[in-house]
Motif scaffolding. Structure first.
Motif, PDB file in Angstrom:
ATOM      1  N   PHE A  25     -11.196   9.373 -16.970  1.00  0.00           N
ATOM      2  CA  PHE A  25     -12.633   8.687 -17.016  1.00  0.00           C
ATOM      3  C   PHE A  25     -12.625   7.348 -16.588  1.00  0.00           C
ATOM      4  CE2 PHE A  25     -12.808  12.034 -20.382  1.00  0.00           C
ATOM      5  CZ  PHE A  25     -14.000  12.628 -19.797  1.00  0.00           C
ATOM      6  N   ASP A  26     -11.418   6.327 -16.526  1.00  0.00           N
ATOM      7  CA  ASP A  26     -11.470   5.111 -16.031  1.00  0.00           C
ATOM      8  C   ASP A  26     -11.476   4.836 -14.553  1.00  0.00           C
ATOM      9  OD1 ASP A  26     -11.597   4.280 -18.583  1.00  0.00           O
ATOM     10  OD2 ASP A  26      -9.539   3.428 -18.819  1.00  0.00           O
ATOM     11  N   TYR A  27     -10.790   5.699 -13.872  1.00  0.00           N
ATOM     12  CA  TYR A  27     -10.723   5.838 -12.369  1.00  0.00           C
ATOM     13  C   TYR A  27     -12.076   5.585 -11.504  1.00  0.00           C
ATOM     14  CZ  TYR A  27      -8.955   6.131  -7.834  1.00  0.00           C
ATOM     15  OH  TYR A  27      -8.676   6.082  -6.399  1.00  0.00           O
ATOM     16  N   PRO A  28     -13.135   6.553 -11.973  1.00  0.00           N
ATOM     17  CA  PRO A  28     -14.260   6.446 -11.287  1.00  0.00           C
ATOM     18  C   PRO A  28     -15.065   5.159 -11.402  1.00  0.00           C
ATOM     19  CG  PRO A  28     -14.346   8.395 -12.321  1.00  0.00           C
ATOM     20  CD  PRO A  28     -12.895   7.667 -12.772  1.00  0.00           C
ATOM     21  N   GLN A  29     -14.874   4.733 -12.913  1.00  0.00           N
ATOM     22  CA  GLN A  29     -15.560   3.431 -13.090  1.00  0.00           C
ATOM     23  C   GLN A  29     -14.743   2.133 -12.232  1.00  0.00           C
ATOM     24  OE1 GLN A  29     -15.865   2.664 -17.417  1.00  0.00           O
ATOM     25  NE2 GLN A  29     -15.996   4.952 -17.677  1.00  0.00           N
ATOM     26  N   ILE A  30     -13.558   2.257 -12.450  1.00  0.00           N
ATOM     27  CA  ILE A  30     -12.713   0.971 -11.379  1.00  0.00           C
ATOM     28  C   ILE A  30     -13.268   1.045 -10.054  1.00  0.00           C
ATOM     29  CG2 ILE A  30     -10.595   0.375 -10.618  1.00  0.00           C
ATOM     30  CD1 ILE A  30      -9.430   1.223 -13.512  1.00  0.00           C
ATOM     31  N   GLN A  31     -13.407   2.449  -9.590  1.00  0.00           N
ATOM     32  CA  GLN A  31     -13.976   2.671  -8.118  1.00  0.00           C
ATOM     33  C   GLN A  31     -15.353   2.067  -7.827  1.00  0.00           C
ATOM     34  OE1 GLN A  31     -12.096   3.589  -5.197  1.00  0.00           O
ATOM     35  NE2 GLN A  31     -10.364   3.231  -6.785  1.00  0.00           N
ATOM     36  N   PHE A  32     -16.169   2.245  -8.886  1.00  0.00           N
ATOM     37  CA  PHE A  32     -17.534   1.858  -8.813  1.00  0.00           C
ATOM     38  C   PHE A  32     -17.320   0.098  -8.556  1.00  0.00           C
ATOM     39  CE2 PHE A  32     -21.134  -0.128 -10.875  1.00  0.00           C
ATOM     40  CZ  PHE A  32     -21.966   0.303 -10.158  1.00  0.00           C
ATOM     41  N   PHE A  33     -16.746  -0.702  -9.327  1.00  0.00           N
ATOM     42  CA  PHE A  33     -16.746  -1.989  -9.082  1.00  0.00           C
ATOM     43  C   PHE A  33     -15.844  -2.275  -7.980  1.00  0.00           C
ATOM     44  CE2 PHE A  33     -17.087  -1.989 -13.762  1.00  0.00           C
ATOM     45  CZ  PHE A  33     -18.422  -2.919 -13.959  1.00  0.00           C
ATOM     46  N   GLU A  34     -14.919  -1.558  -7.252  1.00  0.00           N
ATOM     47  CA  GLU A  34     -14.331  -1.879  -6.204  1.00  0.00           C
ATOM     48  C   GLU A  34     -14.939  -1.604  -4.800  1.00  0.00           C
ATOM     49  OE1 GLU A  34     -10.430  -0.414  -6.635  1.00  0.00           O
ATOM     50  OE2 GLU A  34      -9.892  -2.345  -8.212  1.00  0.00           O
ATOM     51  N   ASN A  35     -16.300  -0.970  -5.001  1.00  0.00           N
ATOM     52  CA  ASN A  35     -16.946  -0.545  -3.938  1.00  0.00           C
ATOM     53  C   ASN A  35     -17.247  -1.578  -2.832  1.00  0.00           C
ATOM     54  OD1 ASN A  35     -18.255   1.299  -2.059  1.00  0.00           O
ATOM     55  ND2 ASN A  35     -19.632   1.973  -3.554  1.00  0.00           N
ATOM     56  N   LYS A  36     -16.937  -1.629  -1.819  1.00  0.00           N
ATOM     57  CA  LYS A  36     -17.223  -2.667  -0.883  1.00  0.00           C
ATOM     58  C   LYS A  36     -18.673  -2.584  -0.356  1.00  0.00           C
ATOM     59  CE  LYS A  36     -12.613  -3.556   0.688  1.00  0.00           C
ATOM     60  NZ  LYS A  36     -12.140  -3.975  -0.766  1.00  0.00           N
ATOM     61  N   ASP A  37     -19.157  -1.204  -0.161  1.00  0.00           N
ATOM     62  CA  ASP A  37     -20.627  -1.292   0.247  1.00  0.00           C
ATOM     63  C   ASP A  37     -21.691  -1.808  -0.848  1.00  0.00           C
ATOM     64  OD1 ASP A  37     -19.607  -0.035   2.423  1.00  0.00           O
ATOM     65  OD2 ASP A  37     -19.836   1.993   1.599  1.00  0.00           O
ATOM     66  N   LEU A  38     -21.131  -1.805  -2.077  1.00  0.00           N
ATOM     67  CA  LEU A  38     -22.113  -2.045  -3.284  1.00  0.00           C
ATOM     68  C   LEU A  38     -22.263  -3.480  -3.273  1.00  0.00           C
ATOM     69  CD1 LEU A  38     -23.998  -1.056  -5.455  1.00  0.00           C
ATOM     70  CD2 LEU A  38     -21.985  -1.235  -7.069  1.00  0.00           C
ATOM     71  N   GLU A  39     -21.275  -4.288  -3.616  1.00  0.00           N
ATOM     72  CA  GLU A  39     -20.898  -5.809  -3.636  1.00  0.00           C
ATOM     73  C   GLU A  39     -19.621  -6.129  -3.559  1.00  0.00           C
ATOM     74  OE1 GLU A  39     -24.250  -7.233  -6.939  1.00  0.00           O
ATOM     75  OE2 GLU A  39     -22.323  -6.320  -7.932  1.00  0.00           O
ATOM     76  N   SER A  40     -19.418  -7.343  -3.370  1.00  0.00           N
ATOM     77  CA  SER A  40     -18.064  -7.740  -3.085  1.00  0.00           C
ATOM     78  C   SER A  40     -17.553  -8.172  -4.639  1.00  0.00           C
ATOM     79  CB  SER A  40     -17.805  -8.851  -2.284  1.00  0.00           C
ATOM     80  OG  SER A  40     -16.721  -9.716  -2.065  1.00  0.00           O
ATOM     81  N   TYR A  41     -16.295  -8.002  -4.705  1.00  0.00           N
ATOM     82  CA  TYR A  41     -15.828  -8.523  -5.979  1.00  0.00           C
ATOM     83  C   TYR A  41     -16.077  -9.792  -6.371  1.00  0.00           C
ATOM     84  CZ  TYR A  41     -12.537  -9.052 -10.052  1.00  0.00           C
ATOM     85  OH  TYR A  41     -12.098  -9.219 -11.270  1.00  0.00           O
ATOM     86  N   TYR A  42     -16.097 -10.819  -5.625  1.00  0.00           N
ATOM     87  CA  TYR A  42     -16.439 -12.295  -5.700  1.00  0.00           C
ATOM     88  C   TYR A  42     -17.721 -12.360  -5.914  1.00  0.00           C
ATOM     89  CZ  TYR A  42     -11.471 -12.460  -3.915  1.00  0.00           C
ATOM     90  OH  TYR A  42     -10.392 -12.225  -3.565  1.00  0.00           O
ATOM     91  N   LEU A  43     -18.759 -11.634  -5.726  1.00  0.00           N
ATOM     92  CA  LEU A  43     -20.213 -11.714  -5.889  1.00  0.00           C
ATOM     93  C   LEU A  43     -20.501 -11.194  -7.520  1.00  0.00           C
ATOM     94  CD1 LEU A  43     -21.723 -10.871  -2.495  1.00  0.00           C
ATOM     95  CD2 LEU A  43     -21.262 -13.222  -3.622  1.00  0.00           C
ATOM     96  N   LEU A  44     -19.638 -10.477  -8.024  1.00  0.00           N
ATOM     97  CA  LEU A  44     -20.097 -10.168  -9.373  1.00  0.00           C
ATOM     98  C   LEU A  44     -20.016 -11.156 -10.540  1.00  0.00           C
ATOM     99  CD1 LEU A  44     -17.456  -6.873  -9.539  1.00  0.00           C
ATOM    100  CD2 LEU A  44     -19.934  -7.135  -9.317  1.00  0.00           C
ATOM    101  N   ASP A  45     -20.893 -10.987 -11.586  1.00  0.00           N
ATOM    102  CA  ASP A  45     -20.759 -12.049 -12.579  1.00  0.00           C
ATOM    103  C   ASP A  45     -19.649 -11.911 -13.566  1.00  0.00           C
ATOM    104  OD1 ASP A  45     -21.901  -9.778 -13.520  1.00  0.00           O
ATOM    105  OD2 ASP A  45     -23.231 -10.697 -14.644  1.00  0.00           O
TER     106      ASP A  45
END
Length: 87
Positions: A25-45
């Motif tokens: 259950f955690d792996y897909p959520q981590i992949q969602f946050f690390e998806n480079k097409d969605l946003e960069s990690y540095y742009l997250l609040d």
């Protein structure tokens, strides 16, 4: 193979299933946050970064629980642990 300690075997299965569920259950959520097409990690609040860090920590704990469950299962087959931890 013969199960020498049935209690340890069932505890190992329960812990193994718990660790597997945490990982599944955690792996897909981590992949969602690390998806480079969605946003960069540095742009997250900050709130989303905190959520991501907690998910990674929980995922790591899940891997540890999975390893503990595997060790308990293997330990249930050992002759030395047949009567508990007494020798």
């Amino acid at each position: 193979m013969e199960i020498r300690n049935v209690t340890l075997f069932f505890i190992g299965i329960i812990v193994l299933v718990l660790g597997t569920l945490i990982i599944i259950f955690d792996y897909p959520q981590i992949q969602f946050f690390e998806n480079k097409d969605l946003e960069s990690y540095y742009l997250l609040d900050e709130e989303k970064k905190t959520i991501h860090q907690r998910l990674v920590l929980e995922f790591s704990i899940g891997i540890g629980i999975l390893g503990l469950g595997s060790a308990l299962l293997i330990g249930s087959f050992l002759k030395r642990l047949e009567n508990g931890f007494r020798q």
